[in-house]
Design an enzyme around this catalytic site. Structure first.
Site, mmCIF file in Angstrom:
data_model
loop_
_atom_site.group_PDB
_atom_site.id
_atom_site.type_symbol
_atom_site.label_atom_id
_atom_site.label_comp_id
_atom_site.label_asym_id
_atom_site.label_seq_id
_atom_site.Cartn_x
_atom_site.Cartn_y
_atom_site.Cartn_z
ATOM 1 C CG HIS A 202 -2.487 -0.915 -2.921
ATOM 2 N ND1 HIS A 202 -3.424 0.356 -2.661
ATOM 3 C CD2 HIS A 202 -3.234 -1.783 -2.051
ATOM 4 C CE1 HIS A 202 -3.629 0.122 -1.245
ATOM 5 N NE2 HIS A 202 -3.426 -1.200 -0.575
ATOM 6 C CD GLU B 249 -4.176 2.681 -4.980
ATOM 7 O OE1 GLU B 249 -4.619 4.366 -4.677
ATOM 8 O OE2 GLU B 249 -4.254 2.704 -4.255
ATOM 9 C CB SER C 212 -0.650 -0.224 1.308
ATOM 10 O OG SER C 212 -0.331 -0.071 2.390
ATOM 11 C CG ASN D 10 -2.687 4.488 1.422
ATOM 12 O OD1 ASN D 10 -3.688 4.634 1.804
ATOM 13 N ND2 ASN D 10 -2.093 3.653 1.799
#
Length: 592
Positions: A449, A461, A428, A499
């Site tokens: 991800h 992702e 991540s 993130n």
């Protein structure tokens, strides 16, 4: 007390002002609505009519209630008609000089004990107040758009606002069915101070061509459960309004992260202000309409050339935690033969038991048939030997988030897997290229991800490094679609899309708490009820784990060296004390 407000004035009948008028009128309060001229007054009247007609069509208002609501609203272009209103609230455009001029006029019209309120979302309430002869009666009453729907109201108290004034306004907000929070006069207050830093970062991400506008927006909707993506939200707010808010925040706080992205000013200068002009980051069917239409940036829906993709029939999954187990289930349910690798026989059995339990739940809820369950389990086999991955077409690793562990694993996979096998990491936050560099086939390494829980969350992702081959990216994108996921594509930077946008916002929330500007509960309330987010920042931090959050924030800071992204000391201290969130029973909140 709030019951004294039987009649109020609202100056400015744009979308926000008309919504505020509706809120007051719905609650039995007479409203005097003021606009600058007759055409603007008619537009304001139409805003209100459109909203109530929509409520009628949805059964949320009766004909009698609608008629009574409209009967309570009186329209005028003369500020003098506000003379007998005990409260006047302005919702004119976000220009300080305009608001100061208006308040100076109102000061000479209303009674000495009348309250003057501003709906500003970012300007200094104090600066507006001092334009009057009696700044003690000036207060901020910041509604959120659409005011008829959103419950949150920020009541802004300046250093001179009298206690009686803000208490009356707070009580009035509660009478209107809102959730008021009292805060000090700081640019952006709670919600916008946190929201606009996040939005500005998303604009910079788009401006730098790190990801497409669609992928940025889809990532935050599907990865975080946000009601809208950041760029679509900017279009809704209005790029000119967003620019003014950010510029005001930057001038007050000098935080570089609030300096408006250059493309914002360029777009505003070009008249691309969002939905209201029919074009912003997206193109709309017309000014003021919400329907998005295709333009030069819209991705072309081209048929997939199967010959240009690598064949994937067998999949390997390395790891035995929650994420690895979920990924194994996703592929097995999609009909792929899955070999998962755990470190011990007991863990192999635990993974199979967890997948079986998950599939059984799906059967009981009617989301899968018994045949689906049995078919998925037939595709699943476990082992403790990495060598059993020799013939797979794709390996997804979901081991501990430790770069050294992942690098050793990729070195082993490089030696074991056949040529052409795609090696994917579901990290991540760690650099994908660092995993690829340990192999002799960096062109075959990609980030994939998944989000937790993998069987439920649709987002993946797809992260390409400087070395990743184009056919690898295309294959993984296609594969995501085949397993029922929505791929978004980005480059190999810390945090990727989700993130990188989420954790600076969470860090800003911690810094706001640290500065004693508002409580954790008030900040959570602001972001949930004011911005429609599924969880407040402190609820989310406690769920994610403060240690995990701190690790991601450190990684972001290490890569970008952005001073504003340095982890808040309060977060560091809580982690040091062992207060890691729900998993330890205490984080920003305490759990029983």
């Amino acid at each position: 007390m709030a019951r004294d407000f039987t009649k109020v004035g609202v100056v400015g009948l744009g979308t926000m002002g008309a919504g505020i008028v509706e809120v007051f009128a719905r609650n039995g309060i007479e409203v005097v609505g003021v606009e600058a001229d007759e055409p603007a007054l008619q537009r304001g009247r139409q805003h209100l009519r459109t909203s109530t007609d929509r409520a009628l069509a949805r059964g949320k208002l009766t004909d009698a209630e609608s008629a009574a609501l409209h009967a309570r609203v009186h329209y005028t272009t003369d500020l003098a008609d506000l003379a007998d209103c005990p409260l006047v609230l302005e919702a004119v455009p976000e220009h300080l000089d305009l608001k100061k001029e208006l308040f100076a006029k109102l000061d000479g019209i209303v009674a000495d004990d009348a309250i003057l309120a501003t709906n500003t979302s970012s300007l200094s309430v104090t600066e507006i107040a001092v334009a009057t002869m009696n700044p003690k009666r000036v207060v901020g009453m910041h509604f959120f758009n659409p005011a008829q729907v959103l419950q949150f109201v920020e009541v802004i108290k300046t250093v001179v606002t009298s206690d009686e004034v803000f208490e009356k306004v707070q009580a009035l907000a509660e009478r209107l069915g809102k959730k008021p929070v009292v805060v000090g006069d700081k640019a952006g207050f709670i919600a916008n101070a946190l929201l606009f830093g996040y939005l500005n970062h998303a604009v910079s991400m788009f401006e730098g061509r790190y990801a497409t506008r669609e992928d940025i927006d889809d990532a935050m909707r599907l990865g975080c459960g946000y009601p809208m993506g950041p760029l679509a939200l900017m279009d809704l707010i209005g790029l000119d309004t967003a620019y003014e808010v950010l510029d005001t925040m930057y001038r007050q706080g000098r935080d570089r992260l609030h300096a408006p992205s250059p493309i914002l000013k360029q777009m505003v200068s070009a008249g691309l202000k969002g939905r209201k002009t029919g074009r912003g980051f997206y193109t709309y069917a017309g000014p003021g309409l919400s329907q998005v239409v295709g333009d030069a940036l819209t991705p072309k829906a081209e048929p997939v050339d199967a010959a240009a993709l690598r064949p994937v029939a067998k999949v390997g999954v390395v790891g035995s935690g929650t994420m690895a187990t979920g990924i194994a289930e996703v592929f097995a349910r999609a009909g792929y033969d899955v070999t998962y690798v755990a470190r011990a026989d007991a863990k192999v059995e635990r993974v199979r038991a967890a997948v079986t339990r998950s599939l059984e739940k799906a059967v009981q809820r009617g989301k899968a048939t018994e045949a689906d369950r049995d078919a998925a389990l037939s595709h699943l086999s476990g082992t403790t030997r990495l060598d059993d991955l020799a013939d797979v077409d794709l390996v997804v690793e979901a081991v501990v988030e430790d770069l050294k562990v992942k690098q050793v694993l990729f070195e082993n996979l490089d030696e074991i897997c056949k040529p052409g096998t795609i090696l994917a990491t579901t990290t991540s936050s760690l650099p994908v290229i660092e995993c690829a560099a340990g192999t002799k086939r960096p062109q075959d390494v990609v980030g994939m991800h998944f989000f937790n829980p993998a069987p439920v969350m649709r987002l993946v992702e797809v992260v390409h490094t400087v070395s990743t081959a184009d056919d690898v990216v295309a294959t993984v994108q296609d594969l995501c679609t085949r397993i029922g996921k929505h791929p978004v594509t980005c480059g190999d930077r810390a945090g990727f899309i989700v993130n990188a946008l989420l954790f600076p916002y969470l860090n800003d929330a911690v810094k706001m708490l640290e500065a004693n500007y508002a409580s954790a509960q008030d900040i959570d309330t602001a972001m949930k009820t004011g911005c429609g987010l599924p969880m407040g920042p402190f609820e989310l931090l406690d769920v994610v784990g403060l240690d995990v959050s701190l690790a991601i924030e450190r990684q972001l800071y290490l890569e970008f060296r952005e001073p504003g992204w340095a982890p808040a000391p309060l977060l560091e201290h809580l982690v040091t004390a062992g207060y890691l969130g729900r998993k330890t029973g205490r984080g920003f909140n305490t759990y029983g």
